[in-house]
Design a protein around this motif. Structure first.
Motif, PDB file in Angstrom:
ATOM      1  N   HIS A 184       0.846  -1.199   0.000  1.00 18.74           N
ATOM      2  CA  HIS A 184       0.000   0.000   0.000  1.00 18.74           C
ATOM      3  C   HIS A 184       0.883   1.251   0.000  1.00 18.74           C
ATOM      4  CE1 HIS A 184      -2.489  -3.253   1.696  1.00 18.74           C
ATOM      5  NE2 HIS A 184      -3.516  -2.626   1.143  1.00 18.74           N
ATOM      6  N   VAL A 185       1.828   1.258  -0.910  1.00 16.68           N
ATOM      7  CA  VAL A 185       2.799   2.361  -0.970  1.00 16.68           C
ATOM      8  C   VAL A 185       2.108   3.715  -1.065  1.00 16.68           C
ATOM      9  CG1 VAL A 185       4.680   3.373  -2.303  1.00 16.68           C
ATOM     10  CG2 VAL A 185       4.560   0.889  -2.011  1.00 16.68           C
ATOM     11  N   ASP A 186       1.107   3.818  -1.919  1.00 16.84           N
ATOM     12  CA  ASP A 186       0.454   5.114  -2.149  1.00 16.84           C
ATOM     13  C   ASP A 186      -0.241   5.645  -0.893  1.00 16.84           C
ATOM     14  OD1 ASP A 186       1.313   5.030  -4.744  1.00 16.84           O
ATOM     15  OD2 ASP A 186      -0.561   4.185  -5.533  1.00 16.84           O
ATOM     16  N   ASP A 187      -0.629   4.747   0.027  1.00 19.23           N
ATOM     17  CA  ASP A 187      -1.284   5.183   1.261  1.00 19.23           C
ATOM     18  C   ASP A 187      -0.285   5.761   2.270  1.00 19.23           C
ATOM     19  OD1 ASP A 187      -3.695   4.327   0.243  1.00 19.23           O
ATOM     20  OD2 ASP A 187      -3.619   2.373   1.244  1.00 19.23           O
ATOM     21  N   PHE A 188       0.965   5.305   2.190  1.00 18.76           N
ATOM     22  CA  PHE A 188       1.940   5.684   3.209  1.00 18.76           C
ATOM     23  C   PHE A 188       3.021   6.646   2.713  1.00 18.76           C
ATOM     24  CE2 PHE A 188       0.276   1.582   4.663  1.00 18.76           C
ATOM     25  CZ  PHE A 188      -0.033   1.877   5.977  1.00 18.76           C
ATOM     26  N   PRO A 190       3.157   9.467   1.056  1.00 22.19           N
ATOM     27  CA  PRO A 190       3.044  10.921   1.273  1.00 22.19           C
ATOM     28  C   PRO A 190       3.447  11.387   2.673  1.00 22.19           C
ATOM     29  CG  PRO A 190       1.111  10.085   0.134  1.00 22.19           C
ATOM     30  CD  PRO A 190       1.880   8.885   0.592  1.00 22.19           C
ATOM     31  N   PHE A 191       3.507  10.462   3.632  1.00 23.26           N
ATOM     32  CA  PHE A 191       3.819  10.847   5.009  1.00 23.26           C
ATOM     33  C   PHE A 191       5.323  10.771   5.314  1.00 23.26           C
ATOM     34  CE2 PHE A 191      -0.520   9.213   5.004  1.00 23.26           C
ATOM     35  CZ  PHE A 191      -1.196  10.267   5.609  1.00 23.26           C
ATOM     36  N   PHE A 192       6.149  10.452   4.312  1.00 21.32           N
ATOM     37  CA  PHE A 192       7.574  10.257   4.547  1.00 21.32           C
ATOM     38  C   PHE A 192       8.389  11.360   3.870  1.00 21.32           C
ATOM     39  CE2 PHE A 192       6.032   6.090   5.560  1.00 21.32           C
ATOM     40  CZ  PHE A 192       6.909   5.622   6.524  1.00 21.32           C
ATOM     41  N   SER A 193       9.386  11.845   4.606  1.00 17.45           N
ATOM     42  CA  SER A 193      10.330  12.817   4.057  1.00 17.45           C
ATOM     43  C   SER A 193      11.672  12.629   4.744  1.00 17.45           C
ATOM     44  CB  SER A 193       9.828  14.249   4.259  1.00 17.45           C
ATOM     45  OG  SER A 193       9.692  14.538   5.652  1.00 17.45           O
ATOM     46  N   TYR A 201      10.190  11.539   0.299  1.00 18.23           N
ATOM     47  CA  TYR A 201      10.776  10.241  -0.025  1.00 18.23           C
ATOM     48  C   TYR A 201      10.403   9.837  -1.452  1.00 18.23           C
ATOM     49  CZ  TYR A 201      12.744   8.283   4.301  1.00 18.23           C
ATOM     50  OH  TYR A 201      13.544   8.000   5.372  1.00 18.23           O
ATOM     51  N   THR A 202      11.355   9.231  -2.117  1.00 11.70           N
ATOM     52  CA  THR A 202      11.038   8.552  -3.371  1.00 11.70           C
ATOM     53  C   THR A 202      10.481   7.174  -3.049  1.00 11.70           C
ATOM     54  OG1 THR A 202      13.211   7.514  -3.588  1.00 11.70           O
ATOM     55  CG2 THR A 202      12.960   9.753  -4.482  1.00 11.70           C
ATOM     56  N   ARG A 203       9.983   6.499  -4.075  1.00 10.66           N
ATOM     57  CA  ARG A 203       9.478   5.142  -3.866  1.00 10.66           C
ATOM     58  C   ARG A 203      10.592   4.218  -3.365  1.00 10.66           C
ATOM     59  NH1 ARG A 203       4.882   2.698  -5.909  1.00 10.66           N
ATOM     60  NH2 ARG A 203       4.902   0.406  -5.901  1.00 10.66           N
ATOM     61  N   ASP A 204      11.800   4.388  -3.909  1.00  7.59           N
ATOM     62  CA  ASP A 204      12.929   3.561  -3.467  1.00  7.59           C
ATOM     63  C   ASP A 204      13.298   3.858  -2.015  1.00  7.59           C
ATOM     64  OD1 ASP A 204      13.102   2.282  -5.882  1.00  7.59           O
ATOM     65  OD2 ASP A 204      14.676   3.592  -6.679  1.00  7.59           O
ATOM     66  N   ASP A 205      13.251   5.149  -1.627  1.00  5.10           N
ATOM     67  CA  ASP A 205      13.517   5.523  -0.228  1.00  5.10           C
ATOM     68  C   ASP A 205      12.533   4.813   0.698  1.00  5.10           C
ATOM     69  OD1 ASP A 205      15.584   7.253  -0.906  1.00  5.10           O
ATOM     70  OD2 ASP A 205      14.241   8.972  -1.087  1.00  5.10           O
ATOM     71  N   PHE A 206      11.265   4.820   0.283  1.00  5.36           N
ATOM     72  CA  PHE A 206      10.222   4.205   1.099  1.00  5.36           C
ATOM     73  C   PHE A 206      10.435   2.706   1.224  1.00  5.36           C
ATOM     74  CE2 PHE A 206       6.104   2.050   1.376  1.00  5.36           C
ATOM     75  CZ  PHE A 206       5.626   2.585   2.567  1.00  5.36           C
ATOM     76  N   LEU A 207      10.787   2.056   0.133  1.00  2.02           N
ATOM     77  CA  LEU A 207      10.999   0.608   0.179  1.00  2.02           C
ATOM     78  C   LEU A 207      12.203   0.255   1.039  1.00  2.02           C
ATOM     79  CD1 LEU A 207      10.231  -0.352  -3.530  1.00  2.02           C
ATOM     80  CD2 LEU A 207       8.767  -0.650  -1.513  1.00  2.02           C
ATOM     81  N   ASP A 211      12.401  -2.086   4.366  1.00  2.00           N
ATOM     82  CA  ASP A 211      13.433  -3.102   4.610  1.00  2.00           C
ATOM     83  C   ASP A 211      14.033  -2.941   6.002  1.00  2.00           C
ATOM     84  OD1 ASP A 211      13.036  -4.124   2.095  1.00  2.00           O
ATOM     85  OD2 ASP A 211      14.718  -3.036   1.184  1.00  2.00           O
ATOM     86  N   ASP A 212      14.219  -1.680   6.441  1.00  2.00           N
ATOM     87  CA  ASP A 212      14.792  -1.426   7.773  1.00  2.00           C
ATOM     88  C   ASP A 212      13.844  -1.882   8.882  1.00  2.00           C
ATOM     89  OD1 ASP A 212      17.143  -0.387   6.828  1.00  2.00           O
ATOM     90  OD2 ASP A 212      16.483   1.702   6.895  1.00  2.00           O
TER      91      ASP A 212
END
Length: 291
Positions: A184-188, A190-193, A201-207, A211-212
């Motif tokens: 559910h990347v699109d749901d979460f 927008p809340f990351f920077s 955050y980019t999509r890769d940053d989020f992924l 992983d962390d």
């Protein structure tokens, strides 16, 4: 005399080893706290100062005890001086006056920093006591009391694990949280920077962040709680001393998991604890599952 000097050397060598071990432990502690989190870094410095002061006091007490057992060993001071120079190379036989003055200034500055750290620790302890008292009042009104959870980076997941009616590992909770967020990347997203630059955050940053969650003992927060409420299909309530109850997963009808969020619970700051029914704590029995 020779036997006592040998024992004294062993004590001093152990002291040197313990100081190095503490230094290594401090490095690990620093690596676990993001440089961008100034609040946690400040609390970390307070904890480091406390650990160093405790070790110094322990070593001093051990040396004083040794002197009491062997009061007639006049040659021990020379042993101390020799051991203090073991790790130094090309040490000149005579210390210059300027160097002595520098060492004195360093010692005075260290004493000043220790006094500041001690005062800050006392101040923090006061905040902690006040927070605990207010939380106890809030929980008592709900017929609950605090249940301590270890502060090891997994506290949020352990607090949830503590209240589940079925058996599940912390590793499984982390994995299922990350899996849900990836799906559910699109749901979460927008809340990351980036905490340092403020860039989204980019999509890769989020992924990588997901992983962390699985691979490291990273702290969990509101976003992870929201993901877990969907994974468990259960509401999650978070009680704080100075804020209204925060609830995620209100759309679910199960009995909620209740967490206590504390700002001053441990040396690195924020921490999650679990709760248990007040009666169980009062009579010393085992707390029943809350859901």
């Amino acid at each position: 005399m020779e036997r006592s000097q040998d024992e004294y050397q062993r004590i001093l060598r152990r002291h040197q080893r313990e100081k190095k071990e503490l230094q290594a432990h401090v490095v690990v502690m620093k690596n676990e706290v993001p440089k961008s989190d100034k609040r946690k870094r400040k609390q970390l410095l307070l904890e480091v100062a406390r650990l160093e002061a405790e070790l110094e006091q322990k070593h001093q007490q051990e040396l004083e005890k040794f002197q009491e057992l062997f009061p007639d060993n006049s040659g021990l001071s020379s042993v101390t001086e020799d051991l203090a120079k073991m790790d130094l190379e090309n040490q000149p036989p005579r210390i210059l006056k300027a160097q002595k003055r520098r060492e004195r200034r360093v010692a005075l500055e260290r004493e000043r920093q220790e006094r500041i750290a001690e005062a800050q620790m006392e101040h923090l302890a006061g905040y902690r006591r006040d927070e605990e008292e207010r939380l106890a009042t809030i929980l008592s009104a709900r017929n609950l009391e605090l249940k301590d959870i270890p502060s090891d980076g997994h506290c949020m997941y352990r607090a949830i694990q503590d209240q589940l009616a079925f058996s599940v590992t912390v590793e499984s909770l982390r994995s299922r949280t990350a899996d849900y967020m990836r799906k559910h990347v699109d749901d979460f997203l927008p809340f990351f920077s980036d905490p340092e630059t403020g860039d989204a955050y980019t999509r890769d940053d989020f992924l990588r962040y997901c992983d962390d969650i699985v691979g490291n003992a990273t702290w969990g927060g509101q976003i992870e709680l929201r993901a877990l409420s969907h994974v468990l299909k259960t509401p999650i309530e978070v009680i704080q001393a100075d804020a209204p109850v925060f609830i995620v997963g209100e759309e679910y009808t199960k009995k909620p998991v209740i967490l206590v969020y504390m700002h001053f619970a441990c040396h690195l700051g924020e921490h999650y604890n679990s709760v248990k029914p007040l009666e169980a704590g009062a009579v010393g029995g085992a707390a029943p599952r809350l859901f």
